[in-house]
Design a protein around this motif. Sequence first.
Motif, mmCIF file in Angstrom:
data_model
loop_
_atom_site.group_PDB
_atom_site.id
_atom_site.type_symbol
_atom_site.label_atom_id
_atom_site.label_comp_id
_atom_site.label_asym_id
_atom_site.label_seq_id
_atom_site.Cartn_x
_atom_site.Cartn_y
_atom_site.Cartn_z
ATOM 1 N N LEU A 109 1.015 -1.146 0.014
ATOM 2 C CA LEU A 109 -0.082 -0.002 0.072
ATOM 3 C C LEU A 109 0.708 1.232 0.055
ATOM 4 O O LEU A 109 0.557 2.282 -0.586
ATOM 5 N N LEU A 110 1.934 1.230 0.766
ATOM 6 C CA LEU A 110 2.928 2.409 0.675
ATOM 7 C C LEU A 110 3.380 2.819 -0.752
ATOM 8 O O LEU A 110 3.350 3.693 -1.205
ATOM 9 N N GLY A 111 3.747 1.331 -1.153
ATOM 10 C CA GLY A 111 4.373 1.678 -2.555
ATOM 11 C C GLY A 111 3.460 2.119 -3.556
ATOM 12 O O GLY A 111 3.582 3.047 -4.493
ATOM 13 N N LEU A 112 2.006 1.845 -3.455
ATOM 14 C CA LEU A 112 0.885 2.288 -4.296
ATOM 15 C C LEU A 112 0.702 3.790 -4.362
ATOM 16 O O LEU A 112 0.463 4.338 -5.109
ATOM 17 N N LEU A 113 0.704 4.037 -2.687
ATOM 18 C CA LEU A 113 0.489 5.592 -2.660
ATOM 19 C C LEU A 113 1.640 6.183 -3.073
ATOM 20 O O LEU A 113 1.568 7.467 -3.651
ATOM 21 N N LEU A 114 2.814 5.967 -2.827
ATOM 22 C CA LEU A 114 4.123 6.610 -3.433
ATOM 23 C C LEU A 114 3.964 6.777 -4.681
ATOM 24 O O LEU A 114 4.535 7.843 -5.412
ATOM 25 N N LEU A 115 3.888 5.699 -5.669
ATOM 26 C CA LEU A 115 3.868 5.889 -7.003
ATOM 27 C C LEU A 115 2.540 6.627 -7.705
ATOM 28 O O LEU A 115 2.223 6.314 -8.659
ATOM 29 N N LYS A 116 1.892 6.948 -6.618
ATOM 30 C CA LYS A 116 0.274 7.572 -7.079
ATOM 31 C C LYS A 116 -0.569 6.773 -7.644
ATOM 32 O O LYS A 116 -1.225 7.132 -8.488
ATOM 33 N N ILE A 117 -0.558 5.570 -7.776
ATOM 34 C CA ILE A 117 -1.194 4.505 -8.400
ATOM 35 C C ILE A 117 -2.550 4.384 -7.649
ATOM 36 O O ILE A 117 -3.568 4.322 -8.283
ATOM 37 N N VAL A 118 -2.681 4.469 -6.432
ATOM 38 C CA VAL A 118 -3.596 4.636 -5.523
ATOM 39 C C VAL A 118 -3.517 5.977 -4.621
ATOM 40 O O VAL A 118 -2.380 6.345 -4.231
ATOM 41 N N LYS A 119 -4.372 6.846 -4.827
ATOM 42 C CA LYS A 119 -4.281 8.348 -4.202
ATOM 43 C C LYS A 119 -5.000 8.322 -2.840
ATOM 44 O O LYS A 119 -5.872 7.545 -2.571
ATOM 45 N N VAL A 120 -4.419 8.959 -1.994
ATOM 46 C CA VAL A 120 -4.732 9.156 -0.685
ATOM 47 C C VAL A 120 -6.245 9.397 -0.466
ATOM 48 O O VAL A 120 -6.980 8.954 0.458
ATOM 49 N N GLU A 121 -6.745 10.358 -1.525
ATOM 50 C CA GLU A 121 -8.038 10.673 -1.266
ATOM 51 C C GLU A 121 -9.056 9.409 -1.726
ATOM 52 O O GLU A 121 -10.328 9.355 -1.114
ATOM 53 N N THR A 122 -8.434 8.262 -2.348
ATOM 54 C CA THR A 122 -9.252 7.440 -2.719
ATOM 55 C C THR A 122 -9.535 6.426 -1.344
ATOM 56 O O THR A 122 -10.722 5.750 -1.529
ATOM 57 N N LEU A 123 -8.755 6.513 -0.458
ATOM 58 C CA LEU A 123 -8.909 5.619 0.814
ATOM 59 C C LEU A 123 -9.121 6.613 1.906
ATOM 60 O O LEU A 123 -9.461 5.778 3.164
ATOM 61 N N LYS A 124 -9.388 7.807 1.846
ATOM 62 C CA LYS A 124 -9.643 8.690 3.050
ATOM 63 C C LYS A 124 -10.836 8.176 3.933
ATOM 64 O O LYS A 124 -10.673 8.240 5.041
ATOM 65 N N THR A 125 -11.991 7.996 3.497
ATOM 66 C CA THR A 125 -13.065 7.822 4.160
ATOM 67 C C THR A 125 -13.027 6.612 5.120
ATOM 68 O O THR A 125 -13.211 6.685 6.250
ATOM 69 N N SER A 126 -12.547 5.591 4.382
ATOM 70 C CA SER A 126 -12.396 4.214 5.305
ATOM 71 C C SER A 126 -11.311 4.357 5.993
ATOM 72 O O SER A 126 -11.588 3.673 7.127
ATOM 73 N N SER A 127 -10.143 4.870 5.594
ATOM 74 C CA SER A 127 -9.024 4.900 6.536
ATOM 75 C C SER A 127 -9.471 5.864 7.806
ATOM 76 O O SER A 127 -9.096 5.391 8.934
ATOM 77 N N THR A 128 -10.053 6.789 7.608
ATOM 78 C CA THR A 128 -10.373 7.622 8.801
ATOM 79 C C THR A 128 -11.510 6.909 9.767
ATOM 80 O O THR A 128 -11.216 7.038 11.067
ATOM 81 N N TYR A 129 -12.316 6.029 9.132
ATOM 82 C CA TYR A 129 -13.302 5.372 9.802
ATOM 83 C C TYR A 129 -12.506 4.554 10.911
ATOM 84 O O TYR A 129 -12.788 4.054 11.914
#
Length: 124
Positions: free
Chosen positions: A38-58
């Motif tokens: 997940l860190l790699g996907l976020l750093l490479l911007k394959i997955v954007k932080v905004e994409t997982l913001k709601t569930s990760s905050t929950y």
Amino acid sequence: MKILKEFTIILLIIFFSDTLSKTFSLPLPGSIIGMLLLLGLLLLKIVKVETLKTSSTYMLDNLAFFFLPAGVGIISSFDLLKGNTIKIIVIIIISTLVVLLVTGYTVQGLIALKNKRNMGKYNS
């Protein structure tokens, strides 16, 4: 629907990393591989932080709930732990000190690096 999409992404990463760990008999557990993936996907911007913001905050807001199974596991294994109390306390103290030292030195290093970068900006 957004939360379902976010949880699906997280569950797919967990499933893939756990399968990877078990298939290749890797020394790292699937959860660690999943966090690195997940860190790699976020750093490479394959997955954007905004994409997982709601569930990760929950999940972060309800983090204590996720420790219940571990607590129940410890209580159910109390007989195994009873004879090793001193060893466990020593391990807890040593590992806590190691974490504190590593965290402290990491933060000091990052602050020094930030200050060095800021000085470079002002000297230019």
